[in-house]
Design a protein around this motif. Structure first.
Motif, PDB file in Angstrom:
ATOM      1  N   LYS A  77       0.838  -1.205   0.000  1.00 28.80           N
ATOM      2  CA  LYS A  77       0.000   0.000   0.000  1.00 28.80           C
ATOM      3  C   LYS A  77       0.875   1.258   0.000  1.00 28.80           C
ATOM      4  N   PHE A  78       1.900   1.259   0.818  1.00 30.64           N
ATOM      5  CA  PHE A  78       2.809   2.405   0.883  1.00 30.64           C
ATOM      6  C   PHE A  78       3.574   2.574  -0.436  1.00 30.64           C
ATOM      7  N   ILE A  79       4.053   1.463  -0.993  1.00 31.26           N
ATOM      8  CA  ILE A  79       4.767   1.516  -2.273  1.00 31.26           C
ATOM      9  C   ILE A  79       3.862   2.093  -3.353  1.00 31.26           C
ATOM     10  N   MET A  80       2.617   1.644  -3.388  1.00 33.79           N
ATOM     11  CA  MET A  80       1.665   2.154  -4.381  1.00 33.79           C
ATOM     12  C   MET A  80       1.461   3.661  -4.220  1.00 33.79           C
ATOM     13  N   GLU A  81       1.498   4.126  -3.000  1.00 34.42           N
ATOM     14  CA  GLU A  81       1.304   5.548  -2.734  1.00 34.42           C
ATOM     15  C   GLU A  81       2.499   6.386  -3.189  1.00 34.42           C
ATOM     16  N   ILE A  82       3.705   5.902  -2.932  1.00 34.13           N
ATOM     17  CA  ILE A  82       4.865   6.758  -3.192  1.00 34.13           C
ATOM     18  C   ILE A  82       5.525   6.550  -4.548  1.00 34.13           C
ATOM     19  N   ILE A  83       5.242   5.457  -5.216  1.00 34.09           N
ATOM     20  CA  ILE A  83       5.913   5.228  -6.492  1.00 34.09           C
ATOM     21  C   ILE A  83       5.521   6.291  -7.519  1.00 34.09           C
ATOM     22  N   LYS A  84       4.361   6.893  -7.319  1.00 32.68           N
ATOM     23  CA  LYS A  84       3.925   7.957  -8.234  1.00 32.68           C
ATOM     24  C   LYS A  84       4.790   9.216  -8.093  1.00 32.68           C
ATOM     25  N   PHE A  85       5.434   9.389  -6.931  1.00 31.69           N
ATOM     26  CA  PHE A  85       6.300  10.544  -6.721  1.00 31.69           C
ATOM     27  C   PHE A  85       7.687  10.339  -7.314  1.00 31.69           C
ATOM     28  N   ASN A  86       8.148   9.097  -7.263  1.00 28.55           N
ATOM     29  CA  ASN A  86       9.495   8.840  -7.749  1.00 28.55           C
ATOM     30  C   ASN A  86       9.601   7.361  -8.136  1.00 28.55           C
ATOM     31  N   LYS A  87       9.565   7.113  -9.417  1.00 25.22           N
ATOM     32  CA  LYS A  87       9.558   5.740  -9.920  1.00 25.22           C
ATOM     33  C   LYS A  87      10.878   5.002  -9.683  1.00 25.22           C
ATOM     34  N   SER A  88      11.920   5.724  -9.392  1.00 20.65           N
ATOM     35  CA  SER A  88      13.218   5.071  -9.179  1.00 20.65           C
ATOM     36  C   SER A  88      13.246   4.225  -7.908  1.00 20.65           C
TER      37      SER A  88
END
Length: 107
Positions: A77-88
Motif C-alpha cells: 500500500k505504501f509503495i503504491m502511494e509513493i511510487i507515483k512521486f518517484n519511480k526510481s
C-alpha cells in the motif's frame, strides 16, 4: 547554529562527527539528504520508519529509498502511494513486489 555546524561535517563526509541525536532530528536529516541522498543511511530507525517523513524524502531523492526501513519496502500500500512521486524507488522495493501487476502498472 549548532545543527548547522554539525551539518557542515555531513557536507565534508564526516558523518561520524555528528551526534547521534541529530540523526533523529527531522530538519537535520532533511538538510543532510538534500545535500546527498545517501545520508538517509545514518538517520535514526524512527525516521526510517516514519511514512510521512519518507514521502517527503522520496519526493526529493528516490535513491534514498534504499535506506528506509525494510518493512516499508515490503508495504505494498505504501509503495503504491509513493511510487507515483518517484519511480526510481522500484529498484529498492522488496523483490516479491517487483512482480506485482498493480505496482508494475504504476511505473
Amino acid at each position: 547554529m549548532i545543527k548547522r555546524q554539525f551539518l557542515e561535517n555531513v557536507f565534508i563526509e564526516q558523518h561520524e562527527k555528528v551526534p547521534i541525536k541529530l540523526w533523529d532530528d527531522e530538519d537535520f536529516v532533511w538538510n543532510a539528504v538534500q545535500w546527498n541522498g545517501f545520508n538517509l543511511k545514518y538517520a535514526s530507525e524512527r525516521l526510517k520508519k516514519d511514512k510521512r517523513f519518507i514521502i517527503k524524502i522520496i519526493k526529493y531523492s528516490g535513491y534514498s529509498f534504499k535506506y528506509v526501513d525494510e518493512n516499508l519496502k515490503k508495504d505494498k500500500k505504501f509503495i503504491m502511494e509513493i511510487i507515483k512521486f518517484n519511480k526510481s524507488i522500484f529498484n529498492y522495493i522488496d523483490h516479491q513486489l517487483k512482480n506485482d501487476e498493480e505496482i508494475l502498472l504504476n511505473i
